[in-house]
Design a protein around this motif. Sequence first.
Motif, PDB file in Angstrom:
ATOM      1  N   UNK A 158      56.866-114.586  -3.039  1.00  0.00           N
ATOM      2  CA  UNK A 158      57.575-113.817  -4.067  1.00  0.00           C
ATOM      3  C   UNK A 158      58.905-114.437  -4.490  1.00  0.00           C
ATOM      4  N   UNK A 159      59.582-115.128  -3.564  1.00  0.00           N
ATOM      5  CA  UNK A 159      60.820-115.828  -3.923  1.00  0.00           C
ATOM      6  C   UNK A 159      60.519-116.905  -4.955  1.00  0.00           C
ATOM      7  N   UNK A 160      59.456-117.674  -4.726  1.00  0.00           N
ATOM      8  CA  UNK A 160      59.076-118.730  -5.668  1.00  0.00           C
ATOM      9  C   UNK A 160      58.693-118.142  -7.022  1.00  0.00           C
ATOM     10  N   UNK A 161      57.994-117.007  -7.007  1.00  0.00           N
ATOM     11  CA  UNK A 161      57.601-116.361  -8.268  1.00  0.00           C
ATOM     12  C   UNK A 161      58.815-115.853  -9.038  1.00  0.00           C
ATOM     13  N   UNK A 162      59.758-115.231  -8.333  1.00  0.00           N
ATOM     14  CA  UNK A 162      60.950-114.687  -8.992  1.00  0.00           C
ATOM     15  C   UNK A 162      61.901-115.797  -9.421  1.00  0.00           C
ATOM     16  N   UNK A 163      62.046-116.828  -8.584  1.00  0.00           N
ATOM     17  CA  UNK A 163      62.941-117.931  -8.901  1.00  0.00           C
ATOM     18  C   UNK A 163      64.397-117.677  -8.555  1.00  0.00           C
ATOM     19  N   UNK A 164      64.680-116.561  -7.882  1.00  0.00           N
ATOM     20  CA  UNK A 164      66.063-116.248  -7.499  1.00  0.00           C
ATOM     21  C   UNK A 164      66.050-115.133  -6.464  1.00  0.00           C
ATOM     22  N   UNK A 165      67.213-114.919  -5.832  1.00  0.00           N
ATOM     23  CA  UNK A 165      67.413-113.729  -5.010  1.00  0.00           C
ATOM     24  C   UNK A 165      68.850-113.272  -5.158  1.00  0.00           C
ATOM     25  N   UNK A 166      69.073-111.998  -4.850  1.00  0.00           N
ATOM     26  CA  UNK A 166      70.410-111.418  -4.941  1.00  0.00           C
ATOM     27  C   UNK A 166      70.908-111.116  -3.530  1.00  0.00           C
ATOM     28  N   UNK A 167      71.893-111.886  -3.056  1.00  0.00           N
ATOM     29  CA  UNK A 167      72.418-111.670  -1.703  1.00  0.00           C
ATOM     30  C   UNK A 167      73.302-110.429  -1.617  1.00  0.00           C
ATOM     31  N   UNK A 168      73.541-109.983  -0.404  1.00  0.00           N
ATOM     32  CA  UNK A 168      74.413-108.825  -0.174  1.00  0.00           C
ATOM     33  C   UNK A 168      75.809-109.047  -0.743  1.00  0.00           C
ATOM     34  N   UNK A 169      76.271-110.281  -0.773  1.00  0.00           N
ATOM     35  CA  UNK A 169      77.615-110.584  -1.255  1.00  0.00           C
ATOM     36  C   UNK A 169      77.722-110.458  -2.772  1.00  0.00           C
ATOM     37  N   UNK A 170      76.605-110.302  -3.445  1.00  0.00           N
ATOM     38  CA  UNK A 170      76.630-110.224  -4.897  1.00  0.00           C
ATOM     39  C   UNK A 170      76.300-111.569  -5.505  1.00  0.00           C
ATOM     40  N   UNK A 171      76.165-111.575  -6.799  1.00  0.00           N
ATOM     41  CA  UNK A 171      75.785-112.798  -7.478  1.00  0.00           C
ATOM     42  C   UNK A 171      74.294-113.045  -7.363  1.00  0.00           C
ATOM     43  N   UNK A 172      73.903-114.244  -7.721  1.00  0.00           N
ATOM     44  CA  UNK A 172      72.499-114.631  -7.699  1.00  0.00           C
ATOM     45  C   UNK A 172      72.409-116.054  -7.150  1.00  0.00           C
ATOM     46  N   UNK A 173      71.420-116.289  -6.307  1.00  0.00           N
ATOM     47  CA  UNK A 173      71.096-117.643  -5.855  1.00  0.00           C
ATOM     48  C   UNK A 173      69.772-117.995  -6.518  1.00  0.00           C
ATOM     49  N   UNK A 174      69.764-119.109  -7.230  1.00  0.00           N
ATOM     50  CA  UNK A 174      68.589-119.519  -8.003  1.00  0.00           C
ATOM     51  C   UNK A 174      67.796-120.570  -7.241  1.00  0.00           C
ATOM     52  N   UNK A 175      66.487-120.428  -7.284  1.00  0.00           N
ATOM     53  CA  UNK A 175      65.586-121.424  -6.710  1.00  0.00           C
ATOM     54  C   UNK A 175      65.276-122.442  -7.801  1.00  0.00           C
ATOM     55  N   UNK A 176      65.517-123.710  -7.520  1.00  0.00           N
ATOM     56  CA  UNK A 176      65.290-124.769  -8.499  1.00  0.00           C
ATOM     57  C   UNK A 176      63.801-124.923  -8.787  1.00  0.00           C
ATOM     58  N   UNK A 177      63.499-125.637  -9.853  1.00  0.00           N
ATOM     59  CA  UNK A 177      62.107-125.892 -10.238  1.00  0.00           C
ATOM     60  C   UNK A 177      61.326-126.635  -9.159  1.00  0.00           C
TER      61      UNK A 177
END
Length: 183
Positions: A123-142
Amino acid sequence: AAPVVPVARPTPMPRASPTARPQTIAQIVTGNSDFSVLLAALQATDLDTTVADASAKLTVFAPTDAAFLALVKTLGYEGDDVSGVYAFLLEALTRLADGGDPLPLLASVLKFHVVGSVVYSGPLAEAGFFQPLEGGVVTLADDGVTLYDYAPGVVDPKLVAGMLDIAAANGVIHVIDGVLLPM
């Protein structure tokens, strides 16, 4: 340019017997010598209790000791031994906090590695990102392994193949070869 630090392959996670109760994220981190810096940081910020909570549902992107070593080398650490990494990290964070308490900054960095739900690698690969507890977004590269954070001067961490979706009683761990930075 920052020196390139070879990243050691983490020690494989122990496999629980089918009848054993699954370990919490905290127990897995505590039981693996490749996470000594992460463990020290979790304990110093009292976040060890969060990842020990068996009722929680979390995802932890867990940097290895080699990942922390690579980070502090970019900050000027001259040693090659992991034993001085945590102390150097606290010194660097103290400087960033203008001589104040480094633990709030350390807690922010750690919370940038935690998601408040279970996120498996598919699901991480499908979404391409996650939202950490600290806020913001971490993006998974192509490429499907590189995680983009907010630190342009530090090499972006990568998911470690074969060290993803490590099941815990309270979530899942994905091992990464770098440290995600929210600043």
